[in-house]
Structures are given as structure tokens and as C-alpha cells.
Design a protein around this motif. Sequence first.
Motif, PDB file in Angstrom:
ATOM      1  N   PHE A  21      -2.433   1.369   2.404  1.00 35.96           N
ATOM      2  CA  PHE A  21      -0.952   1.145   2.475  1.00 35.96           C
ATOM      3  C   PHE A  21      -0.735   0.265   3.775  1.00 35.96           C
ATOM      4  CE2 PHE A  21       3.182   3.287   4.090  1.00 35.96           C
ATOM      5  CZ  PHE A  21       3.793   2.613   3.009  1.00 35.96           C
ATOM      6  N   ILE A  22       0.215  -0.452   3.701  1.00 32.03           N
ATOM      7  CA  ILE A  22       0.555  -1.100   5.293  1.00 32.03           C
ATOM      8  C   ILE A  22       1.569  -0.237   5.695  1.00 32.03           C
ATOM      9  CG2 ILE A  22       1.735  -2.769   6.439  1.00 32.03           C
ATOM     10  CD1 ILE A  22       0.286  -4.749   4.249  1.00 32.03           C
ATOM     11  N   GLU A  23       1.609   0.474   6.833  1.00 30.03           N
ATOM     12  CA  GLU A  23       2.499   1.485   7.454  1.00 30.03           C
ATOM     13  C   GLU A  23       3.714   0.734   7.650  1.00 30.03           C
ATOM     14  OE1 GLU A  23       2.356   4.822   8.073  1.00 30.03           O
ATOM     15  OE2 GLU A  23       0.139   4.631   7.282  1.00 30.03           O
ATOM     16  N   ASN A  24       4.928   1.329   7.253  1.00 31.84           N
ATOM     17  CA  ASN A  24       6.408   1.032   7.469  1.00 31.84           C
ATOM     18  C   ASN A  24       6.805  -0.228   6.660  1.00 31.84           C
ATOM     19  OD1 ASN A  24       6.769   2.891   9.650  1.00 31.84           O
ATOM     20  ND2 ASN A  24       5.729   1.620  10.963  1.00 31.84           N
ATOM     21  N   SER A  25       5.885  -0.348   5.534  1.00 32.44           N
ATOM     22  CA  SER A  25       6.244  -1.539   4.699  1.00 32.44           C
ATOM     23  C   SER A  25       7.119  -1.198   3.747  1.00 32.44           C
ATOM     24  CB  SER A  25       4.758  -2.058   4.275  1.00 32.44           C
ATOM     25  OG  SER A  25       4.270  -1.234   3.367  1.00 32.44           O
ATOM     26  N   LEU A  26       7.470   0.075   3.272  1.00 30.31           N
ATOM     27  CA  LEU A  26       8.144   0.483   2.189  1.00 30.31           C
ATOM     28  C   LEU A  26       9.401   0.144   2.285  1.00 30.31           C
ATOM     29  CD1 LEU A  26       8.595   2.189  -0.448  1.00 30.31           C
ATOM     30  CD2 LEU A  26       9.077   4.145   0.723  1.00 30.31           C
ATOM     31  N   VAL A  27      10.207  -0.660   1.371  1.00 30.09           N
ATOM     32  CA  VAL A  27      11.606  -1.051   1.236  1.00 30.09           C
ATOM     33  C   VAL A  27      11.924  -0.377   0.150  1.00 30.09           C
ATOM     34  CG1 VAL A  27      13.269  -2.945   1.125  1.00 30.09           C
ATOM     35  CG2 VAL A  27      11.311  -3.296   2.651  1.00 30.09           C
ATOM     36  N   ILE A  28      13.199   0.477   0.236  1.00 32.08           N
ATOM     37  CA  ILE A  28      13.511   1.110  -1.003  1.00 32.08           C
ATOM     38  C   ILE A  28      15.060   1.138  -1.083  1.00 32.08           C
ATOM     39  CG2 ILE A  28      13.518   3.458   0.270  1.00 32.08           C
ATOM     40  CD1 ILE A  28      12.657   4.734  -2.604  1.00 32.08           C
ATOM     41  N   THR A  29      15.699   1.137  -2.037  1.00 32.09           N
ATOM     42  CA  THR A  29      17.274   1.373  -2.301  1.00 32.09           C
ATOM     43  C   THR A  29      17.810   2.415  -1.357  1.00 32.09           C
ATOM     44  OG1 THR A  29      16.958   0.586  -4.537  1.00 32.09           O
ATOM     45  CG2 THR A  29      19.062   1.506  -3.887  1.00 32.09           C
ATOM     46  N   PRO A  30      18.692   2.409  -0.623  1.00 27.68           N
ATOM     47  CA  PRO A  30      19.088   3.383   0.552  1.00 27.68           C
ATOM     48  C   PRO A  30      19.316   4.503  -0.339  1.00 27.68           C
ATOM     49  CG  PRO A  30      20.242   1.257   0.883  1.00 27.68           C
ATOM     50  CD  PRO A  30      19.432   0.967  -0.339  1.00 27.68           C
ATOM     51  N   GLU A  31      19.205   5.611   0.373  1.00 24.60           N
ATOM     52  CA  GLU A  31      19.465   7.046  -0.123  1.00 24.60           C
ATOM     53  C   GLU A  31      18.556   7.481  -1.135  1.00 24.60           C
ATOM     54  OE1 GLU A  31      23.786   7.982  -0.528  1.00 24.60           O
ATOM     55  OE2 GLU A  31      24.258   6.648   1.135  1.00 24.60           O
TER      56      GLU A  31
END
Length: 168
Positions: A21-31
Motif C-alpha cells: 500500500f502506498i502511504e497517504n494514497s487513499l482518496v475517499i468521499t468526505p466523511e
Amino acid sequence: MSKSQENIVEIKCSAIQSIKFIENSLVITPEQPNSLPPDISNSGDIWTIDLNCGRKGDKSVAEKFTNISGGGAHVFSPNSTKDENPSQLNFYFGILVEFNLEGKKYMMNLYLGQGHQVRNNWWIGGNFVFQGKGSCILCIVSLPDGMIEMIYKIKGGVSGFELNSWLN
């Protein structure tokens, strides 16, 4: 608040040596909730990635996925019923994949995103992923000379991808 759910994607390829897993790569819908990092395991040539998080589709997540992958020609879902590019994604994240080809190691960043269609289909993207009219290839390139070492045809279903050597 949305609930966290198990989101599993599989990648089958005999040449994959490791996936991280690439650290800090998660982009997710807010909240939306998430539990990082995802669990990554393998059994033989099948790699399983399990990310526990919420699911809510968002257009901006899909746009960011397409952009980080290199544009619309560099993303693919073998189970997209209508889109060549994702219109909404629940989330995406990066993985560092190590391929072993005849004893030589090749590292590649790939991105995996979960669609927001009825079946939450998965998307794959990256600079060396090339989409064309319902099919897709992944080129393994040696750097810095840019020689193509292997080409894999990408196929799969709703929740996984299979990389089959096509040309080397």
C-alpha cells in the motif's frame, strides 16, 4: 454517518512478487470512515487486498483517480457497463507492485478504485495501463531506458483483475 464495510479486490498474476500500500494514497468521499492500511495477502499467484471503509460515490474522487493514473486512456474496469472512465468512485488508493521477470525486478505504481455502480465494480489505473475499446494492457517498462519488458492483457470481473502475459 456511513458504516465501514469490507471492500475486497483480487489481482491474479504469476509474476507479482509483492504488493505494498502506498502511504497517504487513499482518496475517499468526505466523511466516510476508513481503517488503514488495507490487509494485503497472497495465496499462490492471487493477491487479495481488503480495505475496510465506507462507500459513497463522488465525482471528484473519480476525477482525481483518472488524473493520477495519467488520464482517461490509462484507466480500465473490465466490468463497467457504460463508462470508459469512472463517473463516480467510492474511493481509490495506490499500490506499489513488484514484478519478477526472469530474475529481474520491476517496480510499478498502480491505482485501484471502487466504482459506484450497483455492483461496486473495481477500476485499475496507472501511467503504463493502456485502455482501448473494451480491452486493456499493462506494459512493464525498464527505467530509465524505457524498454518494454513484458505486456500483460488485463481482464477480470466485478471484484478482480487477471494479468495474462501477452507479449515479451
